[in-house]
Write a protein that holds these residues in place. Structure first.
Motif, PDB file in Angstrom:
ATOM      1  N   PHE A  48       0.852  -1.188   0.000  1.00 38.44           N
ATOM      2  CA  PHE A  48       0.000   0.000   0.000  1.00 38.44           C
ATOM      3  C   PHE A  48       0.889   1.239   0.000  1.00 38.44           C
ATOM      4  CE2 PHE A  48      -2.366   3.308   2.470  1.00 38.44           C
ATOM      5  CZ  PHE A  48      -3.294   3.604   1.484  1.00 38.44           C
ATOM      6  N   ASP A  49       0.773   2.042  -1.046  1.00 40.20           N
ATOM      7  CA  ASP A  49       1.543   3.274  -1.173  1.00 40.20           C
ATOM      8  C   ASP A  49       0.591   4.459  -1.023  1.00 40.20           C
ATOM      9  OD1 ASP A  49       3.134   5.417  -1.791  1.00 40.20           O
ATOM     10  OD2 ASP A  49       3.846   4.629  -3.707  1.00 40.20           O
ATOM     11  N   PRO A  50       0.640   5.186   0.102  1.00 36.30           N
ATOM     12  CA  PRO A  50      -0.296   6.309   0.291  1.00 36.30           C
ATOM     13  C   PRO A  50      -0.129   7.409  -0.739  1.00 36.30           C
ATOM     14  CG  PRO A  50       1.410   6.318   1.993  1.00 36.30           C
ATOM     15  CD  PRO A  50       1.547   5.022   1.256  1.00 36.30           C
ATOM     16  N   LYS A  51       1.019   7.440  -1.422  1.00 41.06           N
ATOM     17  CA  LYS A  51       1.204   8.449  -2.470  1.00 41.06           C
ATOM     18  C   LYS A  51       0.310   8.180  -3.670  1.00 41.06           C
ATOM     19  CE  LYS A  51       6.003   9.477  -1.204  1.00 41.06           C
ATOM     20  NZ  LYS A  51       7.421   9.437  -1.642  1.00 41.06           N
ATOM     21  N   LEU A  52      -0.179   6.960  -3.786  1.00 35.23           N
ATOM     22  CA  LEU A  52      -1.081   6.607  -4.890  1.00 35.23           C
ATOM     23  C   LEU A  52      -2.540   6.708  -4.480  1.00 35.23           C
ATOM     24  CD1 LEU A  52       0.780   3.483  -6.337  1.00 35.23           C
ATOM     25  CD2 LEU A  52       0.986   5.877  -7.034  1.00 35.23           C
ATOM     26  N   ALA A  53      -2.774   7.072  -3.222  1.00 31.77           N
ATOM     27  CA  ALA A  53      -4.139   7.125  -2.720  1.00 31.77           C
ATOM     28  C   ALA A  53      -4.787   8.473  -3.038  1.00 31.77           C
ATOM     29  CB  ALA A  53      -4.159   6.888  -1.211  1.00 31.77           C
ATOM     30  N   LEU A  54      -6.033   8.408  -3.440  1.00 31.70           N
ATOM     31  CA  LEU A  54      -6.877   9.593  -3.501  1.00 31.70           C
ATOM     32  C   LEU A  54      -7.488   9.784  -2.122  1.00 31.70           C
ATOM     33  CD1 LEU A  54      -8.689   8.695  -6.853  1.00 31.70           C
ATOM     34  CD2 LEU A  54      -6.662  10.153  -6.558  1.00 31.70           C
ATOM     35  N   ALA A  55      -8.316  10.807  -1.941  1.00 35.45           N
ATOM     36  CA  ALA A  55      -9.135  10.844  -0.744  1.00 35.45           C
ATOM     37  C   ALA A  55      -9.997   9.589  -0.750  1.00 35.45           C
ATOM     38  CB  ALA A  55     -10.004  12.095  -0.732  1.00 35.45           C
ATOM     39  N   PRO A  56     -10.325   9.010   0.426  1.00 36.98           N
ATOM     40  CA  PRO A  56     -11.165   7.803   0.433  1.00 36.98           C
ATOM     41  C   PRO A  56     -12.434   7.973  -0.416  1.00 36.98           C
ATOM     42  CG  PRO A  56     -10.252   8.141   2.601  1.00 36.98           C
ATOM     43  CD  PRO A  56      -9.862   9.346   1.787  1.00 36.98           C
ATOM     44  N   LEU A  57     -13.071   9.123  -0.315  1.00 38.08           N
ATOM     45  CA  LEU A  57     -14.121   9.526  -1.250  1.00 38.08           C
ATOM     46  C   LEU A  57     -13.543  10.680  -2.067  1.00 38.08           C
ATOM     47  CD1 LEU A  57     -17.388   9.456   0.896  1.00 38.08           C
ATOM     48  CD2 LEU A  57     -16.870   8.004  -1.083  1.00 38.08           C
ATOM     49  N   PRO A  58     -13.060  10.449  -3.268  1.00 34.48           N
ATOM     50  CA  PRO A  58     -12.456  11.521  -4.057  1.00 34.48           C
ATOM     51  C   PRO A  58     -13.403  12.680  -4.337  1.00 34.48           C
ATOM     52  CG  PRO A  58     -11.869   9.383  -4.941  1.00 34.48           C
ATOM     53  CD  PRO A  58     -12.948   9.144  -3.937  1.00 34.48           C
ATOM     54  N   ARG A  59     -14.693  12.378  -4.333  1.00 34.69           N
ATOM     55  CA  ARG A  59     -15.741  13.389  -4.405  1.00 34.69           C
ATOM     56  C   ARG A  59     -16.948  12.794  -3.687  1.00 34.69           C
ATOM     57  NH1 ARG A  59     -17.752  13.160 -10.750  1.00 34.69           N
ATOM     58  NH2 ARG A  59     -17.581  10.895 -10.994  1.00 34.69           N
ATOM     59  N   ALA A  60     -17.775  13.657  -3.138  1.00 34.17           N
ATOM     60  CA  ALA A  60     -18.899  13.168  -2.347  1.00 34.17           C
ATOM     61  C   ALA A  60     -20.143  13.978  -2.660  1.00 34.17           C
ATOM     62  CB  ALA A  60     -18.576  13.245  -0.852  1.00 34.17           C
ATOM     63  N   TYR A  61     -21.283  13.369  -2.381  1.00 34.43           N
ATOM     64  CA  TYR A  61     -22.541  14.075  -2.605  1.00 34.43           C
ATOM     65  C   TYR A  61     -22.768  15.170  -1.569  1.00 34.43           C
ATOM     66  CZ  TYR A  61     -23.707  10.248  -5.776  1.00 34.43           C
ATOM     67  OH  TYR A  61     -23.710   9.331  -6.810  1.00 34.43           O
ATOM     68  N   HIS A  62     -22.164  15.016  -0.391  1.00 33.47           N
ATOM     69  CA  HIS A  62     -22.451  15.958   0.690  1.00 33.47           C
ATOM     70  C   HIS A  62     -21.249  16.033   1.627  1.00 33.47           C
ATOM     71  CE1 HIS A  62     -25.972  17.802   3.078  1.00 33.47           C
ATOM     72  NE2 HIS A  62     -24.886  18.077   3.767  1.00 33.47           N
ATOM     73  N   TRP A  63     -20.819  17.251   1.919  1.00 38.15           N
ATOM     74  CA  TRP A  63     -19.725  17.496   2.875  1.00 38.15           C
ATOM     75  C   TRP A  63     -20.158  18.654   3.758  1.00 38.15           C
ATOM     76  CZ3 TRP A  63     -16.132  17.492   6.249  1.00 38.15           C
ATOM     77  CH2 TRP A  63     -15.143  18.465   6.385  1.00 38.15           C
ATOM     78  N   VAL A  64     -20.424  18.353   5.022  1.00 38.26           N
ATOM     79  CA  VAL A  64     -20.846  19.375   5.971  1.00 38.26           C
ATOM     80  C   VAL A  64     -19.845  19.398   7.126  1.00 38.26           C
ATOM     81  CG1 VAL A  64     -22.454  17.749   7.083  1.00 38.26           C
ATOM     82  CG2 VAL A  64     -22.698  20.197   7.477  1.00 38.26           C
ATOM     83  N   ASP A  65     -19.313  20.578   7.397  1.00 34.14           N
ATOM     84  CA  ASP A  65     -18.305  20.715   8.441  1.00 34.14           C
ATOM     85  C   ASP A  65     -18.890  21.488   9.617  1.00 34.14           C
ATOM     86  OD1 ASP A  65     -15.857  20.264   9.566  1.00 34.14           O
ATOM     87  OD2 ASP A  65     -14.856  21.944   8.594  1.00 34.14           O
ATOM     88  N   GLY A  66     -18.633  20.986  10.806  1.00 33.54           N
ATOM     89  CA  GLY A  66     -19.149  21.623  12.007  1.00 33.54           C
ATOM     90  C   GLY A  66     -18.083  22.442  12.716  1.00 33.54           C
ATOM     91  N   SER A  67     -18.448  22.925  13.883  1.00 34.15           N
ATOM     92  CA  SER A  67     -17.502  23.577  14.781  1.00 34.15           C
ATOM     93  C   SER A  67     -17.814  23.074  16.177  1.00 34.15           C
ATOM     94  CB  SER A  67     -17.627  25.105  14.695  1.00 34.15           C
ATOM     95  OG  SER A  67     -16.531  25.731  15.330  1.00 34.15           O
ATOM     96  N   ALA A  68     -17.470  21.794  16.397  1.00 35.29           N
ATOM     97  CA  ALA A  68     -17.876  21.099  17.616  1.00 35.29           C
ATOM     98  C   ALA A  68     -17.057  21.502  18.834  1.00 35.29           C
ATOM     99  CB  ALA A  68     -17.775  19.591  17.402  1.00 35.29           C
ATOM    100  N   TYR A  69     -15.911  22.127  18.618  1.00 35.72           N
ATOM    101  CA  TYR A  69     -15.060  22.549  19.728  1.00 35.72           C
ATOM    102  C   TYR A  69     -15.358  24.023  20.005  1.00 35.72           C
ATOM    103  CZ  TYR A  69     -12.887  18.124  18.647  1.00 35.72           C
ATOM    104  OH  TYR A  69     -12.685  16.788  18.409  1.00 35.72           O
ATOM    105  N   VAL A  70     -16.374  24.241  20.819  1.00 31.68           N
ATOM    106  CA  VAL A  70     -16.894  25.598  20.991  1.00 31.68           C
ATOM    107  C   VAL A  70     -15.887  26.500  21.690  1.00 31.68           C
ATOM    108  CG1 VAL A  70     -18.819  26.957  21.931  1.00 31.68           C
ATOM    109  CG2 VAL A  70     -19.246  24.716  20.938  1.00 31.68           C
TER     110      VAL A  70
END
Length: 325
Positions: free
Chosen positions: A66-88
């Motif tokens: 396994f060569d991480p240099k050949l890896a894309l993001a696990p989901l190279p593109r996604a239908y939905h990406w929502v980022d929170g701010s859980a560390y208030v």
């Protein structure tokens, strides 16, 4: 189990199962061609992928290094990406640095934004930017991937919809944020393509470190080979991932493969350092009257990883060089 997407002929990569030590990979095309395809039929594909993972660990499955240099993001593109701010506490610090009070509702009602999900960066690829003056910053986070989440799902039920976890570098352009937020319509240009860890892992891979829908381990960040921070991802996380998912699903369904981020990992114990430059600059402003640490320049390198209690890498590392676009 650990899953990755290797660069291939298509945009979404080729799904592989990765060994626990991140050294070997077995192609999973007999189960699903891509991670998104596996998530779309998770009830069927997950047991088959787990069986392949057991075969890989036992040395019985055909595999390659396994060569991480050949890896894309696990989901190279996604239908939905929502980022929170859980560390208030991080949000509180941001506002304190500019002399603003934080609304009490921030402790009970999560902050989230929907990011661009059509183009995620590979974990070891250059991060391209057009201008250093935009205030290039990294943000170390944890994220989960869900299966199908019905609208109105409550927090307790939402925890059962978490199927995978990843690390995140939510790149930010700090000098573009103030004018953009002043328009009252949220982030866009100030949030370029996001990077994710080489592998996504099922919650059971974390063992006791996955508790209360939080990852109970430090997130370790190095900049140009020097330690920058290692705050604990479970400590001071005001909203767990179940609460973040429930918030996102209040008025809509989340489709299989939705990614939900924690926001910048941050602790009240400032001796643990930070996972973004902006937080360090805020602390410098409060302590010294001015920010000292500069934002990133072309050629700088950022590494984000999370070792287990024995010091072994779980997700592999996001290790990127800031490059001129």
């Amino acid at each position: 189990m650990k899953l990755a997407s290797l660069a291939g002929p298509g945009r979404d990569g080729a799904l592989v199962v990765v060994s626990r030590d991140l050294r070997r990979a077995a192609r999973a095309q007999a189960v699903a061609p891509t991670l998104q395809a596996a998530l779309d039929d998770w009830a069927r594909s997950a047991p088959a992928l787990e069986a392949l993972a057991r075969e890989l660990e036992a040395g019985r499955a055909p595999s390659t290094p396994f060569d991480p240099k050949l890896a894309l993001a696990p989901l190279p593109r996604a239908y939905h990406w929502v980022d929170g701010s859980a560390y208030v506490n991080h949000v509180e610090l941001v506002r304190k640095a500019r002399g603003a009070e934080m609304p009490a509702s921030f402790w009970t009602d999560p902050l989230v934004y929907q990011g661009g999900s059509d183009d995620f960066l590979p974990p070891m690829a250059d991060a391209p930017f057009a201008d250093e003056d935009w205030g290039i910053d990294f943000e170390g986070e944890v994220a989960v991937i869900t299966d199908d989440v019905p609208m109105g799902t409550d927090a307790a039920s939402a925890r059962g919809h978490i199927v995978l976890l990843m690390l995140v570098n939510d790149w930010s352009l700090r000098n573009l944020i103030p004018a953009e937020l002043a328009k009252g319509f949220g982030f866009y240009q100030s949030k370029p393509a996001t990077a994710f860890s080489p592998v996504a892992v099922t919650p059971d891979e974390l063992g006791e470190a996955w508790r209360d829908a939080r990852v109970q381990l430090p997130l370790v960040v190095h900049v140009n080979g020097q330690p920058f921070g290692q705050p604990h991802a479970g400590t001071d996380m005001t909203f767990d991932f179940g609460q973040l998912i429930a918030h996102a699903a209040k008025t809509r369904r989340l489709g299989a493969g939705a990614i939900v981020g924690s926001g910048t990992v941050s602790n009240y114990d400032r001796s643990k350092g930070s996972t973004c430059i902006a937080e360090r600059r805020m602390l410098e402003t409060l302590e010294q009257g001015k920010a000292v640490t500069p934002f990133l320049s072309f050629g700088d390198r950022v590494r984000i990883e999370m070792p287990d209690a024995a010091g072994r890498p779980i997700f592999g590392a996001i290790d990127q060089r800031v490059a001129r676009a």
